[in-house]
Design a protein around this motif. Sequence first.
Motif, PDB file in Angstrom:
ATOM      1  N   SER A  76     -15.447   3.712 -16.452  1.00 43.23           N
ATOM      2  CA  SER A  76     -14.653   4.098 -15.292  1.00 43.23           C
ATOM      3  C   SER A  76     -13.588   5.122 -15.628  1.00 43.23           C
ATOM      4  N   TYR A  77     -13.256   5.246 -16.915  1.00 40.49           N
ATOM      5  CA  TYR A  77     -12.142   6.108 -17.311  1.00 40.49           C
ATOM      6  C   TYR A  77     -12.574   7.208 -18.274  1.00 40.49           C
ATOM      7  N   GLN A  78     -13.872   7.391 -18.429  1.00 36.31           N
ATOM      8  CA  GLN A  78     -14.342   8.445 -19.311  1.00 36.31           C
ATOM      9  C   GLN A  78     -14.042   9.809 -18.703  1.00 36.31           C
ATOM     10  N   SER A  79     -13.680  10.744 -19.540  1.00 39.32           N
ATOM     11  CA  SER A  79     -13.307  12.076 -19.074  1.00 39.32           C
ATOM     12  C   SER A  79     -14.541  12.859 -18.669  1.00 39.32           C
ATOM     13  N   GLY A  80     -14.288  13.975 -18.012  1.00 35.31           N
ATOM     14  CA  GLY A  80     -15.388  14.848 -17.638  1.00 35.31           C
ATOM     15  C   GLY A  80     -15.615  14.937 -16.153  1.00 35.31           C
ATOM     16  N   VAL A  81     -14.925  14.089 -15.373  1.00 31.66           N
ATOM     17  CA  VAL A  81     -15.030  14.159 -13.918  1.00 31.66           C
ATOM     18  C   VAL A  81     -13.687  14.592 -13.380  1.00 31.66           C
ATOM     19  N   SER A  82     -13.653  15.650 -12.650  1.00 30.74           N
ATOM     20  CA  SER A  82     -12.384  16.175 -12.147  1.00 30.74           C
ATOM     21  C   SER A  82     -11.764  15.210 -11.159  1.00 30.74           C
ATOM     22  N   PRO A  83     -10.470  14.843 -11.321  1.00 28.26           N
ATOM     23  CA  PRO A  83      -9.834  13.962 -10.363  1.00 28.26           C
ATOM     24  C   PRO A  83      -9.628  14.619  -9.009  1.00 28.26           C
ATOM     25  N   ARG A  84      -9.792  15.952  -8.950  1.00 30.74           N
ATOM     26  CA  ARG A  84      -9.582  16.641  -7.679  1.00 30.74           C
ATOM     27  C   ARG A  84     -10.877  16.722  -6.850  1.00 30.74           C
ATOM     28  N   VAL A 139       0.838  -1.203   0.000  1.00 32.76           N
ATOM     29  CA  VAL A 139       0.000   0.000   0.000  1.00 32.76           C
ATOM     30  C   VAL A 139       0.871   1.249   0.000  1.00 32.76           C
ATOM     31  N   ARG A 140       1.953   1.220   0.776  1.00 30.46           N
ATOM     32  CA  ARG A 140       2.864   2.364   0.824  1.00 30.46           C
ATOM     33  C   ARG A 140       3.452   2.646  -0.555  1.00 30.46           C
ATOM     34  N   GLN A 141       3.842   1.585  -1.270  1.00 37.24           N
ATOM     35  CA  GLN A 141       4.399   1.760  -2.609  1.00 37.24           C
ATOM     36  C   GLN A 141       3.371   2.372  -3.559  1.00 37.24           C
ATOM     37  N   ALA A 142       2.120   1.963  -3.428  1.00 35.79           N
ATOM     38  CA  ALA A 142       1.073   2.536  -4.273  1.00 35.79           C
ATOM     39  C   ALA A 142       0.893   4.021  -3.973  1.00 35.79           C
ATOM     40  N   ARG A 143       0.837   4.377  -2.687  1.00 35.83           N
ATOM     41  CA  ARG A 143       0.693   5.790  -2.337  1.00 35.83           C
ATOM     42  C   ARG A 143       1.862   6.612  -2.867  1.00 35.83           C
ATOM     43  N   GLN A 144       3.062   6.062  -2.737  1.00 34.49           N
ATOM     44  CA  GLN A 144       4.252   6.765  -3.199  1.00 34.49           C
ATOM     45  C   GLN A 144       4.205   6.981  -4.706  1.00 34.49           C
ATOM     46  N   ALA A 145       3.802   5.961  -5.448  1.00 31.55           N
ATOM     47  CA  ALA A 145       3.733   6.077  -6.906  1.00 31.55           C
ATOM     48  C   ALA A 145       2.673   7.090  -7.327  1.00 31.55           C
ATOM     49  N   VAL A 146       1.541   7.109  -6.638  1.00 36.04           N
ATOM     50  CA  VAL A 146       0.481   8.060  -6.966  1.00 36.04           C
ATOM     51  C   VAL A 146       0.955   9.484  -6.698  1.00 36.04           C
ATOM     52  N   ARG A 147       1.588   9.706  -5.560  1.00 35.87           N
ATOM     53  CA  ARG A 147       2.099  11.044  -5.246  1.00 35.87           C
ATOM     54  C   ARG A 147       3.086  11.515  -6.316  1.00 35.87           C
ATOM     55  N   ARG A 148       3.976  10.611  -6.713  1.00 37.95           N
ATOM     56  CA  ARG A 148       4.992  10.984  -7.708  1.00 37.95           C
ATOM     57  C   ARG A 148       4.337  11.344  -9.038  1.00 37.95           C
ATOM     58  N   SER A 149       3.342  10.563  -9.427  1.00 39.12           N
ATOM     59  CA  SER A 149       2.672  10.827 -10.692  1.00 39.12           C
ATOM     60  C   SER A 149       1.919  12.154 -10.650  1.00 39.12           C
ATOM     61  N   LEU A 150       1.244  12.436  -9.532  1.00 39.80           N
ATOM     62  CA  LEU A 150       0.538  13.707  -9.396  1.00 39.80           C
ATOM     63  C   LEU A 150       1.502  14.888  -9.472  1.00 39.80           C
ATOM     64  N   ARG A 151       2.686  14.701  -8.947  1.00 39.61           N
ATOM     65  CA  ARG A 151       3.690  15.766  -8.957  1.00 39.61           C
ATOM     66  C   ARG A 151       4.318  15.942 -10.338  1.00 39.61           C
ATOM     67  N   ALA A 160      -8.175  12.092  -1.369  1.00 36.81           N
ATOM     68  CA  ALA A 160      -7.683  13.321  -0.757  1.00 36.81           C
ATOM     69  C   ALA A 160      -6.360  13.767  -1.384  1.00 36.81           C
ATOM     70  N   MET A 161      -5.591  12.811  -1.888  1.00 36.57           N
ATOM     71  CA  MET A 161      -4.344  13.140  -2.565  1.00 36.57           C
ATOM     72  C   MET A 161      -4.593  13.809  -3.915  1.00 36.57           C
ATOM     73  N   GLY A 162      -5.787  13.608  -4.464  1.00 41.71           N
ATOM     74  CA  GLY A 162      -6.110  14.180  -5.762  1.00 41.71           C
ATOM     75  C   GLY A 162      -6.295  13.161  -6.858  1.00 41.71           C
ATOM     76  N   ALA A 163      -6.282  11.876  -6.512  1.00 44.51           N
ATOM     77  CA  ALA A 163      -6.469  10.820  -7.510  1.00 44.51           C
ATOM     78  C   ALA A 163      -7.944  10.492  -7.656  1.00 44.51           C
ATOM     79  N   ARG A 164      -8.299   9.986  -8.796  1.00 45.66           N
ATOM     80  CA  ARG A 164      -9.637   9.457  -9.031  1.00 45.66           C
ATOM     81  C   ARG A 164      -9.610   7.978  -8.665  1.00 45.66           C
ATOM     82  N   VAL A 165     -10.607   7.505  -7.941  1.00 46.12           N
ATOM     83  CA  VAL A 165     -10.616   6.135  -7.419  1.00 46.12           C
ATOM     84  C   VAL A 165     -11.687   5.318  -8.127  1.00 46.12           C
ATOM     85  N   VAL A 166     -11.297   4.146  -8.612  1.00 46.03           N
ATOM     86  CA  VAL A 166     -12.204   3.234  -9.304  1.00 46.03           C
ATOM     87  C   VAL A 166     -12.235   1.907  -8.552  1.00 46.03           C
ATOM     88  N   ARG A 167     -13.421   1.418  -8.310  1.00 50.52           N
ATOM     89  CA  ARG A 167     -13.559   0.166  -7.571  1.00 50.52           C
ATOM     90  C   ARG A 167     -12.997  -1.030  -8.337  1.00 50.52           C
TER      91      ARG A 167
END
Length: 435
Positions: free
Chosen positions: A102-110, A51-63, A86-93
């Motif tokens: 699940s990946y169609q545009s038009g919904v803000s990831p923030r 889980v930590r690795q996933a969070r780290q990768a998401v943060r890096r990508s957002l940056r 809360a980090m700013g990612a869009r979450v898909v179940r």
Amino acid sequence: MSAAPADRQQVVNFGCRLNIAEGEAIRSAVEAARARDVVVFNSCAVTDEAVRQARQAVRRSLRERPGAEVVVTGCAAELEAERFAAMGARVVRNDAKGLAASYQSGVSPRRRGPISGGFEMAPAGDGPLPSQGHREDYTPALSGADHARAFLGVQTGCSHSCTFCATVLARGTARSASVEAVLDAARTALTRGQREIVLTGVDLASYGDDSGSSLAALVGALLALPVERLRLSSLDPDRIDDALFALLTQEKRVMPHVHLSLQAGDDMVLARMKRRHRRADAVRLIERLKAARPEIAIGADLIAGFPTEDDAMFANSLALIDDCDIVFGHIFPYSPRADTPAARMPQVGRTVARERAATLREANARRRQGWLDAQAGRTATMLVERDGLTGHAENFAAVTLTAPAAPGSIIDVRLLARDGDRMVVTPTQEKDIAA
């Protein structure tokens, strides 16, 4: 991970073979949605570190990709949806990761809003988890053509209650793909030239429990196709019945490599884990497997430092490596998963767990290297990977060719010598062979 140019679609898989297979469904869904600049992280939650690795990768990508839409799905997304949102990612179940919607545009990831159409979620709790009533059939997940082997996910979820595991929270109860759907996916792999299929799932041995079928029946149906090599991923030792045992030991197209979800080698620890087998059961099963098919190589999942594990209990797990001739160990230190019973048990501490995991890995490495040394001088067949130089023998020994061969081919080789954890091999004939 480096920044990617605009209009680039990227899928990053973490964790198990099932995630690798499902990653192709995600890639296809992203393409069907015509998403322009998106990166999708297909996360894992088997340990805190995953889980930590996933969070780290998401943060890096957002940056590094401020203009991109960053999406996170998979098991970590199920368990920590609010944190990723809360980090700013869009979450898909998990249940929606293979759907284009699940990946169609038009919904803000923030934007941290409610689930839209069941496909997007932000804060945890806005809708049911898969374990809370989702009972639809599982759609088989087939990996891409970038590997010589095809990973075929046939089952998801788990209906057992091991005290250390958050899988039911992340993936729900066990659900199986239909036999016909699996056969269709296998035909796709064979049509594109993949000659080895690896069946995978969260609890593979439970395949068919929800439909009146069985893993042995599925394997039998697959072998009616021109499948040349078939492997099974991790199996619960308690679920290997006579029919599956016969296939593992008598069917030559089922590769002689059995990976078992053992988890520990001490009966008290196994009881506290709520595992359904005991140490003697594992030892007896492996003795039977090797008596019926001596070339079978044994792999196992093992957890070090489970709560309440004392030195004597750990010693029993350490001895299991030799007692069960485990040459492919998937070993990791215990880490508490929120909302699981084991997280409320007396903990041994992360330092102790890591030290014990290192000891297990060292013992397993010695066992594996001795086993590989004993392979020198033997002949085998190998499936050549896309690089033309590496692959695996029937018993899953990792091998490296002395000269390139056709990617995707199956060739006869002679095992020369061990080089670290791999065998150096040379072809014994030039032409491709049929398994």
